[in-house]
Motif scaffolding. Sequence first.
Motif, PDB file in Angstrom:
ATOM      1  N   GLY A  34       8.315  -5.764 -12.954  1.00 17.53           N
ATOM      2  CA  GLY A  34       7.484  -6.565 -11.945  1.00 17.53           C
ATOM      3  C   GLY A  34       6.058  -6.700 -12.422  1.00 17.53           C
ATOM      4  O   GLY A  34       5.383  -7.669 -12.697  1.00 17.53           O
ATOM      5  N   ILE A  35       5.671  -5.415 -12.604  1.00 13.55           N
ATOM      6  CA  ILE A  35       4.089  -5.024 -12.895  1.00 13.55           C
ATOM      7  C   ILE A  35       3.875  -5.883 -14.277  1.00 13.55           C
ATOM      8  O   ILE A  35       3.068  -6.249 -14.585  1.00 13.55           O
ATOM      9  N   THR A  36       4.830  -5.295 -15.285  1.00 14.45           N
ATOM     10  CA  THR A  36       4.644  -5.379 -16.653  1.00 14.45           C
ATOM     11  C   THR A  36       4.596  -7.111 -16.919  1.00 14.45           C
ATOM     12  O   THR A  36       3.912  -7.563 -17.664  1.00 14.45           O
ATOM     13  N   SER A  37       5.546  -7.744 -16.121  1.00  9.10           N
ATOM     14  CA  SER A  37       5.856  -9.062 -16.386  1.00  9.10           C
ATOM     15  C   SER A  37       4.628  -9.708 -15.932  1.00  9.10           C
ATOM     16  O   SER A  37       4.164 -10.850 -16.757  1.00  9.10           O
ATOM     17  N   LYS A  38       4.281  -9.718 -14.759  1.00 12.76           N
ATOM     18  CA  LYS A  38       2.786  -9.945 -14.252  1.00 12.76           C
ATOM     19  C   LYS A  38       1.586  -9.864 -15.153  1.00 12.76           C
ATOM     20  O   LYS A  38       0.800 -10.668 -15.371  1.00 12.76           O
ATOM     21  N   GLY A  39       1.612  -8.675 -15.376  1.00 15.09           N
ATOM     22  CA  GLY A  39       0.431  -8.092 -16.327  1.00 15.09           C
ATOM     23  C   GLY A  39       0.426  -8.790 -17.641  1.00 15.09           C
ATOM     24  O   GLY A  39      -0.676  -9.154 -18.270  1.00 15.09           O
ATOM     25  N   PHE A  40       1.590  -9.095 -18.413  1.00 12.87           N
ATOM     26  CA  PHE A  40       1.813  -9.733 -19.481  1.00 12.87           C
ATOM     27  C   PHE A  40       1.432 -11.062 -19.586  1.00 12.87           C
ATOM     28  O   PHE A  40       0.690 -11.516 -20.029  1.00 12.87           O
ATOM     29  N   LEU A  41       1.767 -11.815 -18.301  1.00 12.90           N
ATOM     30  CA  LEU A  41       1.469 -13.333 -18.244  1.00 12.90           C
ATOM     31  C   LEU A  41      -0.014 -13.466 -17.765  1.00 12.90           C
ATOM     32  O   LEU A  41      -0.736 -14.260 -18.477  1.00 12.90           O
ATOM     33  N   VAL A  52      -7.798  -9.187 -19.359  1.00  8.36           N
ATOM     34  CA  VAL A  52      -7.392  -8.556 -20.879  1.00  8.36           C
ATOM     35  C   VAL A  52      -6.968  -6.947 -20.730  1.00  8.36           C
ATOM     36  O   VAL A  52      -6.187  -6.441 -21.146  1.00  8.36           O
ATOM     37  N   ALA A  53      -7.773  -6.370 -19.742  1.00  9.16           N
ATOM     38  CA  ALA A  53      -7.666  -5.034 -19.589  1.00  9.16           C
ATOM     39  C   ALA A  53      -6.352  -4.775 -18.871  1.00  9.16           C
ATOM     40  O   ALA A  53      -5.535  -4.052 -19.003  1.00  9.16           O
ATOM     41  N   PHE A  54      -5.971  -5.748 -17.891  1.00  8.28           N
ATOM     42  CA  PHE A  54      -4.770  -5.539 -16.962  1.00  8.28           C
ATOM     43  C   PHE A  54      -3.639  -5.960 -18.134  1.00  8.28           C
ATOM     44  O   PHE A  54      -2.686  -5.147 -17.865  1.00  8.28           O
ATOM     45  N   GLY A  55      -3.762  -6.811 -18.930  1.00  7.37           N
ATOM     46  CA  GLY A  55      -2.495  -6.920 -19.857  1.00  7.37           C
ATOM     47  C   GLY A  55      -2.189  -5.701 -20.870  1.00  7.37           C
ATOM     48  O   GLY A  55      -1.223  -5.510 -21.162  1.00  7.37           O
ATOM     49  N   ALA A  56      -3.469  -5.045 -21.176  1.00 15.17           N
ATOM     50  CA  ALA A  56      -3.348  -3.824 -22.100  1.00 15.17           C
ATOM     51  C   ALA A  56      -2.743  -2.611 -21.555  1.00 15.17           C
ATOM     52  O   ALA A  56      -1.772  -2.030 -21.963  1.00 15.17           O
ATOM     53  N   LEU A  57      -2.902  -2.671 -19.933  1.00 10.25           N
ATOM     54  CA  LEU A  57      -2.214  -1.894 -19.249  1.00 10.25           C
ATOM     55  C   LEU A  57      -0.837  -1.964 -19.267  1.00 10.25           C
ATOM     56  O   LEU A  57      -0.152  -0.970 -19.175  1.00 10.25           O
ATOM     57  N   ALA A  58      -0.511  -3.317 -18.959  1.00 13.51           N
ATOM     58  CA  ALA A  58       0.937  -3.763 -18.970  1.00 13.51           C
ATOM     59  C   ALA A  58       1.642  -3.220 -20.254  1.00 13.51           C
ATOM     60  O   ALA A  58       2.880  -2.834 -20.172  1.00 13.51           O
ATOM     61  N   GLY A  59       1.060  -3.480 -21.492  1.00 10.27           N
ATOM     62  CA  GLY A  59       1.637  -3.062 -22.613  1.00 10.27           C
ATOM     63  C   GLY A  59       1.952  -1.434 -22.840  1.00 10.27           C
ATOM     64  O   GLY A  59       2.726  -1.192 -23.079  1.00 10.27           O
ATOM     65  N   VAL A  60       0.978  -0.689 -22.062  1.00  8.87           N
ATOM     66  CA  VAL A  60       0.833   0.825 -22.099  1.00  8.87           C
ATOM     67  C   VAL A  60       2.156   0.995 -21.403  1.00  8.87           C
ATOM     68  O   VAL A  60       3.093   2.044 -21.719  1.00  8.87           O
ATOM     69  N   MET A  61       2.217   0.418 -20.147  1.00 10.71           N
ATOM     70  CA  MET A  61       3.387   0.769 -19.194  1.00 10.71           C
ATOM     71  C   MET A  61       4.766   0.494 -19.753  1.00 10.71           C
ATOM     72  O   MET A  61       5.888   1.052 -19.731  1.00 10.71           O
ATOM     73  N   SER A  62       4.723  -0.695 -20.591  1.00 12.98           N
ATOM     74  CA  SER A  62       5.862  -1.122 -21.273  1.00 12.98           C
ATOM     75  C   SER A  62       6.656  -0.113 -22.322  1.00 12.98           C
ATOM     76  O   SER A  62       7.447   0.333 -22.449  1.00 12.98           O
ATOM     77  N   TRP A  63       5.535   0.598 -23.212  1.00 10.35           N
ATOM     78  CA  TRP A  63       5.922   1.502 -23.994  1.00 10.35           C
ATOM     79  C   TRP A  63       6.272   2.998 -23.366  1.00 10.35           C
ATOM     80  O   TRP A  63       7.101   3.482 -23.888  1.00 10.35           O
ATOM     81  N   ILE A  64       5.721   3.366 -22.252  1.00 14.77           N
ATOM     82  CA  ILE A  64       5.919   4.406 -21.637  1.00 14.77           C
ATOM     83  C   ILE A  64       7.464   4.329 -21.189  1.00 14.77           C
ATOM     84  O   ILE A  64       8.110   5.335 -21.403  1.00 14.77           O
ATOM     85  N   SER A  65       7.657   3.248 -20.675  1.00 18.74           N
ATOM     86  CA  SER A  65       8.944   3.058 -20.040  1.00 18.74           C
ATOM     87  C   SER A  65      10.134   3.072 -20.782  1.00 18.74           C
ATOM     88  O   SER A  65      11.164   4.087 -20.847  1.00 18.74           O
ATOM     89  N   GLY A  66      10.337   2.293 -22.071  1.00 19.02           N
ATOM     90  CA  GLY A  66      11.350   2.322 -22.977  1.00 19.02           C
ATOM     91  C   GLY A  66      11.844   3.478 -23.820  1.00 19.02           C
ATOM     92  O   GLY A  66      12.720   4.246 -23.391  1.00 19.02           O
TER      93      GLY A  66
END
Length: 323
Positions: free
Chosen positions: A148-155, A305-319
């Motif tokens: 949820g957070i990653t999808s919204k953060g990415f968009l 953009v900071a929110f989007g970068a944080l979403a990218g970090v969360m995405s890589w931490i997760s997988g």
Amino acid sequence: MAKRKNITTTQLALMTAAAVISLRGLPMMAQEELTMFFYIFFATFLFLIPAALVGAELGSAFADKGGGVYTWVKEAFNRHLGFSAIFLQWIQNVVWYPTVLGFAAASIAYMIGVPALAQNGLYVGLFSIAMYWCATLVTLRGTSAISGITSKGFLIGTVLPGVVVIVMAVIWMAGGNEIALKEIPATVSQVVNVDAAQHVHPRLFPHITGMSDIAFLAGILLLFAGVEVHAVHAPELTKPQTQFPRAMFLAALISFGLFTLGALAVAIITPYDQINLQSGLFTTFQIAFERYHVGWLTNVMGLLVAFGALAGVMSWISGPSRG
């Protein structure tokens, strides 16, 4: 026993795209001017699309066994090599996290109106550590919270600013402003060619002179890496055999479109000597917004953009961690 929460095709596609796309790569490609198209098409057709095809095939085939790089390599060879593969995917982020979090730190610096902070090592270091721990704590809540957070953060933090810079480039050209792409210094031989009459012509193909140029191509490929990282979540789809391939191709399409049009937009608006890899995107926003007397929007873009970068970090931490 509690029923497992499934994720949708779109959520997985956005999580995957968030792992692949970072707007910090736009200035890097914009510096290559028209040769960027060679690099982008090379990376897309010889790396991104094949990786998406492999990820789609293996992700759907092994969804019932957990999915992910560990499962794929273990089934083909053995557990030890499977562990080695997933460990390498996980440990590569030791280098990547500081770069993307440094970009997020620069975003916040522009948001609060103190862009000089982007060059302050103490600020960038403390910010990166704090944001990494925040992302880790959110990731521990589980895949449903992450998706949820990653999808919204990415968009909100990647797609929206990317679309904004593309739209601003169109407005910039329609308004008759000077197109920076046409005013490249003659001294930058890697992206321009000077004829006998001293006319400067942009190169369409890169000027390869040594191993450094080939190493740069490896850096471009790295910008497109990560399309396979969320294969571990394939079992959480309702119909992984059909949904996972769709998610991979949707993620690849979004990545290609944003990278190509976004980098071109930066090259159109920003003079070559002002393109900076750390804060180049915000220089573009600043130039465009101040031209139309809405400079305060640069601060808003910094937050997004900071929110989007944080979403990218969360995405890589997760997988990789799940793998």
